[in-house]
Design a protein around this motif. Structure first.
Motif, PDB file in Angstrom:
ATOM      1  N   SER A 292      -1.457   0.914  10.156  1.00 51.16           N
ATOM      2  CA  SER A 292      -2.227   1.318   8.985  1.00 51.16           C
ATOM      3  C   SER A 292      -3.518   1.996   9.420  1.00 51.16           C
ATOM      4  N   TRP A 293      -4.104   2.737   8.493  1.00 54.31           N
ATOM      5  CA  TRP A 293      -5.420   3.339   8.703  1.00 54.31           C
ATOM      6  C   TRP A 293      -6.246   3.011   7.467  1.00 54.31           C
ATOM      7  N   ASP A 294      -7.458   2.513   7.715  1.00 53.42           N
ATOM      8  CA  ASP A 294      -8.280   1.969   6.634  1.00 53.42           C
ATOM      9  C   ASP A 294      -9.689   2.552   6.764  1.00 53.42           C
ATOM     10  N   ALA A 295     -10.138   3.283   5.748  1.00 50.81           N
ATOM     11  CA  ALA A 295     -11.463   3.911   5.803  1.00 50.81           C
ATOM     12  C   ALA A 295     -12.564   2.864   5.917  1.00 50.81           C
ATOM     13  N   ARG A 296     -12.339   1.666   5.333  1.00 50.07           N
ATOM     14  CA  ARG A 296     -13.381   0.636   5.321  1.00 50.07           C
ATOM     15  C   ARG A 296     -13.215  -0.393   6.425  1.00 50.07           C
ATOM     16  N   ASN A 297     -12.020  -0.464   6.986  1.00 51.95           N
ATOM     17  CA  ASN A 297     -11.734  -1.417   8.060  1.00 51.95           C
ATOM     18  C   ASN A 297     -11.881  -2.876   7.667  1.00 51.95           C
ATOM     19  N   ASP A 298     -11.766  -3.196   6.387  1.00 51.87           N
ATOM     20  CA  ASP A 298     -11.933  -4.602   6.007  1.00 51.87           C
ATOM     21  C   ASP A 298     -10.859  -5.044   5.010  1.00 51.87           C
ATOM     22  N   LEU A 299      -9.764  -4.323   4.949  1.00 62.59           N
ATOM     23  CA  LEU A 299      -8.748  -4.663   3.951  1.00 62.59           C
ATOM     24  C   LEU A 299      -7.796  -5.734   4.470  1.00 62.59           C
ATOM     25  N   ASP A 300      -7.229  -6.478   3.543  1.00 60.25           N
ATOM     26  CA  ASP A 300      -6.257  -7.524   3.857  1.00 60.25           C
ATOM     27  C   ASP A 300      -4.881  -6.849   3.960  1.00 60.25           C
ATOM     28  N   THR A 301      -4.644  -6.199   5.100  1.00 60.75           N
ATOM     29  CA  THR A 301      -3.444  -5.362   5.218  1.00 60.75           C
ATOM     30  C   THR A 301      -2.120  -6.141   5.191  1.00 60.75           C
ATOM     31  N   PRO A 302      -2.029  -7.361   5.747  1.00 59.66           N
ATOM     32  CA  PRO A 302      -0.742  -8.076   5.620  1.00 59.66           C
ATOM     33  C   PRO A 302      -0.363  -8.332   4.158  1.00 59.66           C
ATOM     34  N   SER A 303      -1.359  -8.670   3.336  1.00 59.16           N
ATOM     35  CA  SER A 303      -1.059  -8.920   1.923  1.00 59.16           C
ATOM     36  C   SER A 303      -0.665  -7.625   1.211  1.00 59.16           C
ATOM     37  N   ILE A 304      -1.357  -6.527   1.555  1.00 63.79           N
ATOM     38  CA  ILE A 304      -1.004  -5.241   0.939  1.00 63.79           C
ATOM     39  C   ILE A 304       0.435  -4.874   1.309  1.00 63.79           C
ATOM     40  N   ALA A 305       0.806  -5.111   2.570  1.00 59.71           N
ATOM     41  CA  ALA A 305       2.172  -4.786   3.010  1.00 59.71           C
ATOM     42  C   ALA A 305       3.203  -5.574   2.205  1.00 59.71           C
ATOM     43  N   ALA A 306       2.915  -6.851   1.986  1.00 65.22           N
ATOM     44  CA  ALA A 306       3.848  -7.690   1.217  1.00 65.22           C
ATOM     45  C   ALA A 306       3.948  -7.207  -0.228  1.00 65.22           C
ATOM     46  N   LEU A 307       2.796  -6.880  -0.828  1.00 58.18           N
ATOM     47  CA  LEU A 307       2.784  -6.482  -2.237  1.00 58.18           C
ATOM     48  C   LEU A 307       3.442  -5.125  -2.450  1.00 58.18           C
ATOM     49  N   ILE A 308       3.175  -4.185  -1.561  1.00 56.97           N
ATOM     50  CA  ILE A 308       3.716  -2.840  -1.778  1.00 56.97           C
ATOM     51  C   ILE A 308       5.225  -2.830  -1.551  1.00 56.97           C
ATOM     52  N   ALA A 309       5.705  -3.641  -0.610  1.00 58.49           N
ATOM     53  CA  ALA A 309       7.158  -3.737  -0.423  1.00 58.49           C
ATOM     54  C   ALA A 309       7.797  -4.332  -1.677  1.00 58.49           C
ATOM     55  N   GLY A 310       7.158  -5.356  -2.223  1.00 61.80           N
ATOM     56  CA  GLY A 310       7.672  -5.955  -3.459  1.00 61.80           C
ATOM     57  C   GLY A 310       7.689  -4.953  -4.595  1.00 61.80           C
ATOM     58  N   ASP A 311       6.629  -4.134  -4.665  1.00 61.09           N
ATOM     59  CA  ASP A 311       6.531  -3.121  -5.715  1.00 61.09           C
ATOM     60  C   ASP A 311       7.672  -2.108  -5.602  1.00 61.09           C
ATOM     61  N   LEU A 312       7.871  -1.580  -4.396  1.00 60.88           N
ATOM     62  CA  LEU A 312       8.920  -0.561  -4.221  1.00 60.88           C
ATOM     63  C   LEU A 312      10.306  -1.159  -4.441  1.00 60.88           C
ATOM     64  N   MET A 313      10.514  -2.374  -3.916  1.00 59.72           N
ATOM     65  CA  MET A 313      11.831  -3.005  -4.094  1.00 59.72           C
ATOM     66  C   MET A 313      12.090  -3.293  -5.570  1.00 59.72           C
ATOM     67  N   ALA A 314      11.050  -3.710  -6.279  1.00 56.27           N
ATOM     68  CA  ALA A 314      11.218  -3.977  -7.710  1.00 56.27           C
ATOM     69  C   ALA A 314      11.542  -2.684  -8.453  1.00 56.27           C
ATOM     70  N   THR A 315      10.883  -1.587  -8.074  1.00 55.24           N
ATOM     71  CA  THR A 315      11.153  -0.307  -8.724  1.00 55.24           C
ATOM     72  C   THR A 315      12.592   0.149  -8.457  1.00 55.24           C
ATOM     73  N   LEU A 316      13.036  -0.035  -7.213  1.00 58.69           N
ATOM     74  CA  LEU A 316      14.425   0.308  -6.880  1.00 58.69           C
ATOM     75  C   LEU A 316      15.397  -0.494  -7.740  1.00 58.69           C
ATOM     76  N   GLU A 317      15.063  -1.772  -7.899  1.00 55.21           N
ATOM     77  CA  GLU A 317      15.953  -2.655  -8.661  1.00 55.21           C
ATOM     78  C   GLU A 317      15.959  -2.285 -10.145  1.00 55.21           C
ATOM     79  N   ILE A 318      14.788  -1.911 -10.666  1.00 53.92           N
ATOM     80  CA  ILE A 318      14.726  -1.472 -12.071  1.00 53.92           C
ATOM     81  C   ILE A 318      15.615  -0.252 -12.248  1.00 53.92           C
ATOM     82  N   GLY A 319      15.535   0.696 -11.296  1.00 57.74           N
ATOM     83  CA  GLY A 319      16.371   1.894 -11.365  1.00 57.74           C
ATOM     84  C   GLY A 319      17.847   1.545 -11.361  1.00 57.74           C
ATOM     85  N   ARG A 320      18.199   0.590 -10.495  1.00 55.71           N
ATOM     86  CA  ARG A 320      19.613   0.186 -10.418  1.00 55.71           C
ATOM     87  C   ARG A 320      20.069  -0.437 -11.734  1.00 55.71           C
ATOM     88  N   MET A 321      19.194  -1.285 -12.319  1.00 57.20           N
ATOM     89  CA  MET A 321      19.577  -1.958 -13.565  1.00 57.20           C
ATOM     90  C   MET A 321      19.666  -0.978 -14.725  1.00 57.20           C
TER      91      MET A 321
END
Lengths: 194, 159
Positions: B44-73
């Motif tokens: 990752s690259w972070d302009a502020r260098n203080d972000l909680d990147t592991p949590s962002i990774a978990a949330l964004i994967a959930g977001d994309l997977m949920a969107t994929l699933e909505i499309g499938r449904m």
């Protein structure tokens, strides 16, 4: 699993699975509360207004350095209600091990069994071998007055050969025994695969 | 679906990091991250260098997977390649990289959406060229025989 050889990180994913209100989030809350701040991240919870898990809870744990590798564990919970099946399947993607949190209260065995069955189905869909995949069972709420005898729970859930722990997660009993056994099982499985 | 088994060399990770840094210098970029669909952060690259990147990774994967699933449904084929989120002060784009990875790009609100989409698309192509099939190359033998024993001792010392 994701290995970052540049940083020497071994990233592993553990999912707390089980029926609604069995205590999955409570496990993560206790782990978060009793882990030194330098070894844990924030506890992220996506909840409804009624404090029920909507999508997942997330907590990252670091273990320090072991043989020049830094193992990091990402702990997730799934929403337990039956109508969130699609979410559970998504969260299981890429998991390296599972803690199955069963509710010991009499009258909850049907929910435990249904949850166990759907977990197995999702793991099979994702190509896992159920015989070797790390699944640790936690019989939670052992402190409640109407808890079923352990032998009944073992028989009805068909957990023969699985490592099982008794727990009262709200008081913290059994939470870390379960977590440590799961971490060790996941690491052992990863070693076999490498 | 197969499980996440991404193994990248130090050189590949360096190239990926350089790719994200290059992307960040082309416009008013707040944050950019390459992750996988199981929620693991890769670089990752972070302009502020203080972000909680592991949590962002978990949330964004959930977001994309949920969107994929909505499309499938809704009768689609799980082929969503881009999510655009318009926030009050920033725009977040999430693009799919191949089958198992995702790229997040967060820009300032005044960055043109067209530029951001194009920059994301070009970066996805670059990342695919870096990751390629070599992503599945077996790693060097760094997990020694006593790793399990030492790991068990370490977690006993923590809890």
């Amino acid at each position: 699993m994701f290995i970052n050889w540049g940083l020497g990180e071994l990233n592993l994913k553990i999912v707390y699975y089980g029926p609604a209100l069995s205590g999955k989030t409570t496990n993560l809350q206790f782990i978060h509360a009793r882990t030194p701040p330098n070894l844990r991240g924030r506890l992220i919870s996506l909840k409804t207004q009624q404090e029920r898990t909507l999508f997942f809870d997330f907590l990252q744990l670091e273990i320090g350095k072991v043989n020049n590798l830094k193992p990091k564990f990402k702990l997730y919970t799934v929403p337990g209600q039956t109508y969130y099946a699609a979410s559970r399947r998504l969260i299981l993607q890429g998991t390296d091990g599972i803690v199955f949190v069963a509710d010991s209260q009499a009258g909850r065995m049907a929910e435990n069994q249904e949850s166990w069955y759907t977990m197995e189905q999702h793991l099979i869909e994702q190509g896992h071998n159920l015989a070797t995949f790390p699944i640790i069972v936690q019989f939670n709420k052992r402190d409640l007055p109407h808890a079923l005898p352990l032998s009944d729970m073992r028989n009805q859930l068909d957990v023969t050969g699985r490592t099982c722990f008794e727990a009262a997660a709200a008081k913290g009993a059994g939470v870390f025994d379960t977590l440590k056994a799961t971490m060790n099982a996941v690491v052992a499985q990863v070693r076999k695969q490498m | 679906m197969t499980r996440s088994q991404l193994l990248l060399s130090v050189e590949q990770l360096g190239e990926l990091r350089a790719c994200l840094e290059g992307l960040s210098q082309q416009g008013d970029v707040r944050f950019t991250m390459l992750g996988d669909l199981s929620g693991q952060e890769i670089v990752s690259w972070d302009a502020r260098n203080d972000l909680d990147t592991p949590s962002i990774a978990a949330l964004i994967a959930g977001d994309l997977m949920a969107t994929l699933e909505i499309g499938r449904m809704l009768g689609g084929k799980r082929t969503c390649n881009l999510i655009i989120q318009e926030h009050e002060d920033m725009t977040i784009l999430v693009g799919r990289v191949g089958e198992g990875l995702l790229l997040l790009l967060a820009t300032a609100k005044d960055v043109p959406l067209g530029w951001a989409r194009l920059a994301l698309k070009r970066s996805v192509d670059r990342i695919l060229a870096i990751v390629g099939t070599a992503a599945m190359t077996p790693p060097p033998s760094a997990v020694s025989d006593d790793f399990e024993m030492n790991f068990a001792a370490q977690i006993e010392s923590i809890w």
